[in-house]
Design an enzyme around this catalytic site. Structure first.
Site, mmCIF file in Angstrom:
data_model
loop_
_atom_site.group_PDB
_atom_site.id
_atom_site.type_symbol
_atom_site.label_atom_id
_atom_site.label_comp_id
_atom_site.label_asym_id
_atom_site.label_seq_id
_atom_site.Cartn_x
_atom_site.Cartn_y
_atom_site.Cartn_z
ATOM 1 N N SER A 16 0.846 -1.194 0.000
ATOM 2 C CA SER A 16 0.000 0.000 0.000
ATOM 3 C C SER A 16 0.882 1.243 0.000
ATOM 4 O O SER A 16 2.104 1.160 0.075
ATOM 5 C CB SER A 16 -0.920 0.014 1.232
ATOM 6 O OG SER A 16 -0.155 0.079 2.433
ATOM 7 N N ILE A 18 3.065 4.579 -0.571
ATOM 8 C CA ILE A 18 4.146 4.930 -1.489
ATOM 9 C C ILE A 18 4.787 3.686 -2.085
ATOM 10 O O ILE A 18 5.136 3.651 -3.273
ATOM 11 C CB ILE A 18 5.202 5.800 -0.769
ATOM 12 C CG1 ILE A 18 4.588 7.146 -0.346
ATOM 13 C CG2 ILE A 18 6.417 6.039 -1.668
ATOM 14 C CD1 ILE A 18 5.491 7.980 0.550
ATOM 15 N N ASP A 62 8.512 -10.518 6.989
ATOM 16 C CA ASP A 62 8.674 -9.541 8.065
ATOM 17 C C ASP A 62 10.145 -9.137 8.081
ATOM 18 O O ASP A 62 10.989 -9.862 8.608
ATOM 19 C CB ASP A 62 8.254 -10.153 9.396
ATOM 20 C CG ASP A 62 8.416 -9.184 10.570
ATOM 21 O OD1 ASP A 62 8.895 -8.043 10.354
ATOM 22 O OD2 ASP A 62 8.076 -9.571 11.701
ATOM 23 N N ASN A 89 11.907 0.679 0.642
ATOM 24 C CA ASN A 89 10.832 1.581 1.050
ATOM 25 C C ASN A 89 10.167 1.199 2.374
ATOM 26 O O ASN A 89 9.585 2.056 3.029
ATOM 27 C CB ASN A 89 9.776 1.602 -0.062
ATOM 28 C CG ASN A 89 8.513 2.317 0.353
ATOM 29 O OD1 ASN A 89 8.427 3.532 0.359
ATOM 30 N ND2 ASN A 89 7.493 1.533 0.729
ATOM 31 N N TYR A 155 11.730 7.837 14.935
ATOM 32 C CA TYR A 155 11.392 7.809 13.510
ATOM 33 C C TYR A 155 12.226 8.822 12.733
ATOM 34 O O TYR A 155 12.837 8.485 11.710
ATOM 35 C CB TYR A 155 9.906 8.108 13.318
ATOM 36 C CG TYR A 155 9.548 8.352 11.869
ATOM 37 C CD1 TYR A 155 9.414 7.290 10.984
ATOM 38 C CD2 TYR A 155 9.359 9.643 11.386
ATOM 39 C CE1 TYR A 155 9.105 7.500 9.652
ATOM 40 C CE2 TYR A 155 9.042 9.866 10.056
ATOM 41 C CZ TYR A 155 8.921 8.795 9.185
ATOM 42 O OH TYR A 155 8.629 9.024 7.866
ATOM 43 N N THR A 190 -1.379 8.200 3.386
ATOM 44 C CA THR A 190 -1.246 6.761 3.534
ATOM 45 C C THR A 190 -1.749 6.377 4.922
ATOM 46 O O THR A 190 -2.300 7.199 5.644
ATOM 47 C CB THR A 190 0.225 6.328 3.386
ATOM 48 O OG1 THR A 190 0.971 6.811 4.517
ATOM 49 C CG2 THR A 190 0.838 6.889 2.101
#
Length: 270
Positions: A16, A18, A62, A89, A155, A190
């Site tokens: 899903s 990008i 995973d 990605n 992050y 997203t």
């Protein structure tokens, strides 16, 4: 059925957002694709990509686990053709107060996916590509790489790592025939903010870019061999330019206002 006349690309996090749109760009431009993600949506994404006429190989994995990255690479090599491009990605976000609002388990899992698996996969891809003197690598970083990220501390740091890593690899590989590109989107429409628990923040409730347009800009930059692209809206591009002269303390304060829990409308875009 194999199609040796077509180039081969690998896209991670392709179920899903990008990642899917990057895989679609490759498929639309005549690539066969190996796509991977850990969720149930991967099968449907792969089926829709087959509408473009190429070979699509779905590998559910995973990538937080070392052996799963190795299995993905083994299955990619088993296609029996050179890997022409890889879009690294796959990633996840964790939002909240580091002191007591987030879990250590979630943040260590973020590092395993965003950082460790990216280095692991790049190690395999770079070795294969430099051996044949050709290849393209795209890392999905973020505009967040250019600033400290209060309430997304781990992050933002992971995306800063990816951007620095991409730029460093590009410098090492400048005479190898292998190009490296850093894709730096801003807020994108997203499932990221929902999964990161950031729906009640200003950035989570605010306007977002179309992932298809972000992916198109990333794909175009990759094909041109650009070092990086700040993708999405004009605002993102202005922010990227401004970050060069804005002190880190000011950038951290701005990010805090955007990412602090309870500052947005949770009924917004997500």
């Amino acid at each position: 059925m194999t199609t040796p006349d077509r180039q081969l690309a690998l896209v991670t996090g392709a179920s899903s957002g990008i990642g899917y749109e990057l895989a679609r760009q490759f498929a639309q431009h005549g690539f066969d694709v190996v796509v991977t993600a850990e969720d149930d949506e991967l099968a449907g994404a792969a089926e829709s990509l087959r509408e473009y006429g190429g070979q699509v190989i779905a590998v559910r994995a995973d990538l937080r686990r070392y052996d799963e990255v190795e299995r993905l690479w083994t299955e990619t090599v088993a296609v029996g053709r050179p890997l022409d491009a890889v879009a690294v990605n796959a990633g996840v976000g964790v939002g909240g107060e580091f002191a007591r609002g987030t879990s250590l388990e979630a943040e260590l899992g973020l590092i395993e996916l965003n950082v460790t698996s990216s280095v692991h996969l790049a190690k395999r891809a770079v070795a294969a590509m430099t051996a044949r003197g050709a290849g393209r690598i795209l890392f999905t970083s973020s505009i967040a790489a250019l600033m400290p990220g209060p309430f997304e501390a781990v992050y933002a740091a992971s995306k800063a790592f990816l951007h620095s890593f991409a730029e460093a690899l590009r410098g090492e590989l400048k005479d190898s025939g292998v190009t490296v590109t850093s894709l730096m989107p801003g807020p994108t429409d997203t499932e990221f903010f929902e999964r990161a628990g950031m729906q009640d923040t200003k950035v989570g409730a605010g306007p977002k870019d179309d992932p298809a347009e972000v992916a198109r800009q990333g794909f175009d930059a990759l094909m041109k061999g650009d070092d990086k692209v700040i993708a999405g809206s004009f605002t993102n591009k202005v922010q990227g330019v401004a970050s060069r002269i804005t002190p880190d303390r000011a950038k951290a304060a701005m990010h805090r206002r955007m990412a602090e829990p309870g500052t947005g409308d949770a009924s917004g875009d997500e």
